[in-house]
Design an enzyme around this catalytic site. Structure first.
Site, PDB file in Angstrom:
ATOM      1  N   SER A 189      14.160  -3.192 -12.454  1.00  0.00           N
ATOM      2  CA  SER A 189      13.261  -3.183 -13.616  1.00  0.00           C
ATOM      3  C   SER A 189      11.959  -2.502 -13.247  1.00  0.00           C
ATOM      4  O   SER A 189      11.549  -2.516 -12.080  1.00  0.00           O
ATOM      5  CB  SER A 189      12.957  -4.626 -14.051  1.00  0.00           C
ATOM      6  N   TYR A 202      10.246 -13.198 -11.780  1.00  0.00           N
ATOM      7  CA  TYR A 202      11.162 -12.114 -12.161  1.00  0.00           C
ATOM      8  C   TYR A 202      10.846 -10.844 -11.382  1.00  0.00           C
ATOM      9  O   TYR A 202      11.750 -10.168 -10.856  1.00  0.00           O
ATOM     10  CB  TYR A 202      11.009 -11.889 -13.661  1.00  0.00           C
TER      11      TYR A 202
HETATM   12  P1  NAD Z   1      20.693  -9.284 -22.205  1.00  0.00           P
HETATM   13  O1  NAD Z   1      20.155 -10.616 -22.523  1.00  0.00           O
HETATM   14  O2  NAD Z   1      21.481  -8.591 -23.208  1.00  0.00           O
HETATM   15  O3  NAD Z   1      21.552  -9.344 -20.872  1.00  0.00           O
HETATM   16  C1  NAD Z   1      21.351 -10.289 -19.857  1.00  0.00           C
HETATM   17  C2  NAD Z   1      22.689 -10.927 -19.597  1.00  0.00           C
HETATM   18  O4  NAD Z   1      22.639 -11.687 -18.403  1.00  0.00           O
HETATM   19  C3  NAD Z   1      23.134 -11.905 -20.672  1.00  0.00           C
HETATM   20  O5  NAD Z   1      23.829 -11.256 -21.709  1.00  0.00           O
HETATM   21  C4  NAD Z   1      24.037 -12.856 -19.902  1.00  0.00           C
HETATM   22  O6  NAD Z   1      25.394 -12.503 -20.120  1.00  0.00           O
HETATM   23  C5  NAD Z   1      23.704 -12.582 -18.457  1.00  0.00           C
HETATM   24  N1  NAD Z   1      23.341 -13.804 -17.751  1.00  0.00           N
HETATM   25  C6  NAD Z   1      22.143 -14.421 -17.722  1.00  0.00           C
HETATM   26  N2  NAD Z   1      22.226 -15.544 -16.981  1.00  0.00           N
HETATM   27  C7  NAD Z   1      23.519 -15.621 -16.542  1.00  0.00           C
HETATM   28  C8  NAD Z   1      24.237 -16.545 -15.736  1.00  0.00           C
HETATM   29  N3  NAD Z   1      23.644 -17.642 -15.212  1.00  0.00           N
HETATM   30  N4  NAD Z   1      25.548 -16.309 -15.513  1.00  0.00           N
HETATM   31  C9  NAD Z   1      26.169 -15.224 -16.047  1.00  0.00           C
HETATM   32  N5  NAD Z   1      25.533 -14.313 -16.786  1.00  0.00           N
HETATM   33  C10 NAD Z   1      24.227 -14.513 -17.039  1.00  0.00           C
HETATM   34  O7  NAD Z   1      19.437  -8.403 -21.769  1.00  0.00           O
HETATM   35  P2  NAD Z   1      19.311  -6.996 -21.018  1.00  0.00           P
HETATM   36  O8  NAD Z   1      17.903  -6.612 -21.223  1.00  0.00           O
HETATM   37  O9  NAD Z   1      20.382  -6.076 -21.377  1.00  0.00           O
HETATM   38  O10 NAD Z   1      19.447  -7.416 -19.490  1.00  0.00           O
HETATM   39  C11 NAD Z   1      20.297  -6.744 -18.572  1.00  0.00           C
HETATM   40  C12 NAD Z   1      19.516  -6.487 -17.293  1.00  0.00           C
HETATM   41  O11 NAD Z   1      18.465  -5.558 -17.565  1.00  0.00           O
HETATM   42  C13 NAD Z   1      18.849  -7.719 -16.706  1.00  0.00           C
HETATM   43  O12 NAD Z   1      19.026  -7.719 -15.309  1.00  0.00           O
HETATM   44  C14 NAD Z   1      17.394  -7.498 -17.038  1.00  0.00           C
HETATM   45  O13 NAD Z   1      16.551  -8.139 -16.119  1.00  0.00           O
HETATM   46  C15 NAD Z   1      17.304  -6.007 -16.932  1.00  0.00           C
HETATM   47  N6  NAD Z   1      16.143  -5.403 -17.568  1.00  0.00           N
HETATM   48  C16 NAD Z   1      15.922  -5.547 -18.895  1.00  0.00           C
HETATM   49  C17 NAD Z   1      14.798  -4.968 -19.457  1.00  0.00           C
HETATM   50  C18 NAD Z   1      14.482  -5.108 -20.921  1.00  0.00           C
HETATM   51  O14 NAD Z   1      13.372  -4.769 -21.323  1.00  0.00           O
HETATM   52  N7  NAD Z   1      15.390  -5.569 -21.733  1.00  0.00           N
HETATM   53  C19 NAD Z   1      13.911  -4.233 -18.671  1.00  0.00           C
HETATM   54  C20 NAD Z   1      14.174  -4.093 -17.325  1.00  0.00           C
HETATM   55  C21 NAD Z   1      15.300  -4.684 -16.776  1.00  0.00           C
END
Ligand code: NAD
Ligand code: MG
Length: 296
Positions: A189, A202
């Site tokens: 991230s 985080y």
């Molecule tokens: P999202 O909520 O769609 O995806 C996160 C997923 O993590 C959930 O759908 C869930 O299936 C899974 N998860 C969480 N806890 C879990 C557990 N205990 N066991 C199994 N699965 C679990 O959101 P996203 O933004 O697509 O996130 C995907 C990745 O991208 C994450 O690592 C997040 O930190 C990273 N990210 C997101 C952003 C943003 O702005 N959305 C920015 C930088 C990084």
């Protein structure tokens, strides 16, 4: 929706803030988001860049993982989907989209905080898809804690168990199955490089993911396996309304040079590139997909 290759102004290609105030309970539902996020359902165009590959993707029901699953199927891969049990409906939608491409999809609900689940999903992928070539370690938890006075051990434990331990657990389980040419991709991230004050737990984990990529890439290239990462900026996924206070949602993405949030589909090409043989000389790299925010 025009396809992703139609030339247009990227600053206005997708919704710009302000977003309507909204909040959800975790893990969040894409269908409750306004505006609806774009995971490439109607916009991602594949060119057969992952022919016959077998991929395991965590967090595959929604957000970035969903977009990656759709893209991988359109590029010719079979896909194993990991997600939390309460996300079953969304995961089944992704499986349908994968099967609509003539590819196999398998559903693997469970909790990544359990070591055995990490091992089981690798074993089931190998058994049901006949092998494993691409591992996308993408699931994440992002609690906000405004003050050190509110720090709780349980919060840090959860962040590390979801965001960090699976890197080691799943890679150890997967590595005996990964043939030369395989790829591992982890989701870091912008927070791992330029952290916000309320995201210390985080941010520590996301910096850790970037450094895990750099270290592990050097180990695994000896076996012909490439390890890379992607560092997204602010992306319109359920993670945001599930974890971020509603007043911050309204201006979500405003701080980026491009002036808007990214959509999950805009992440997919980076994950396709890093999975495909076209990135054969790229390893230990964390690619920024941040709307212009720089990784420092
Ligand atoms: P999202 O909520 O769609 O995806 C996160 C997923 O993590 C959930 O759908 C869930 O299936 C899974 N998860 C969480 N806890 C879990 C557990 N205990 N066991 C199994 N699965 C679990 O959101 P996203 O933004 O697509 O996130 C995907 C990745 O991208 C994450 O690592 C997040 O930190 C990273 N990210 C997101 C952003 C943003 O702005 N959305 C920015 C930088 C990084
Ligand atoms: Mg989800």
């Amino acid at each position: 929706m025009t396809d992703m290759y139609a030339m247009q102004d990227p600053t206005t290609q997708f919704p710009r803030p302000p977003f309507p105030p909204q909040q959800q309970d975790g893990p969040g539902d894409i269908h409750k988001m306004d505006p609806a996020p774009d995971h490439g359902e109607t916009s991602y165009v594949g060119f057969g860049r992952l022919p016959g590959r077998r991929a395991l993707i965590t967090g595959a029901d929604s957000g970035i993982g969903r977009a990656v699953a759709i893209a991988y199927a359109r590029e010719g891969a079979d896909v194993a989907l990991s997600y939390l049990p309460e996300e079953q409906t969304q995961a089944e939608e992704v499986a349908e989209l994968v099967r609509a491409e003539g590819r196999k999809a398998i559903l693997l609900p469970g909790d990544l905080q359990q070591e055995q689940y990490n091992i089981d999903i690798v074993d089931k992928t190998v058994a049901e898809l006949g092998g494993l070539d691409i591992l996308v370690i993408n699931a994440g938890a992002m609690p906000t804690v405004d003050s050190i006075d509110d720090f709780e051990t349980a919060t840090l434990d959860e962040v590390l168990k979801v965001n960090i331990y699976p890197l080691f657990w799943m890679t150890k389980a997967a590595s005996p199955h990964l043939k030369p040419g395989s790829a591992i991709i982890a989701t870091s991230s912008i927070q791992g490089f330029d952290p916000s004050p309320s995201l210390a737990e985080y941010a520590v984990s996301k910096a850790g993911i970037a450094n895990w990529v750099r270290a592990t890439a050097q180990q695994l290239i000896e076996r012909g396996i490439r390890v890379n990462g992607v560092a997204p900026g602010p992306i319109w996924t359920p993670l945001q309304p599930a974890f971020v206070p509603t007043e911050k949602i309204e201006s979500f993405g405003e701080q980026t040079p491009i002036g808007r949030a990214g959509q999950p589909v805009e992440l997919a090409p980076a994950y396709v590139f890093l999975a495909s043989q076209e990135s054969s000389y790229v390893l230990g790299e964390v690619i920024a997909v941040t709307g212009g925010m720089t990784l420092t």
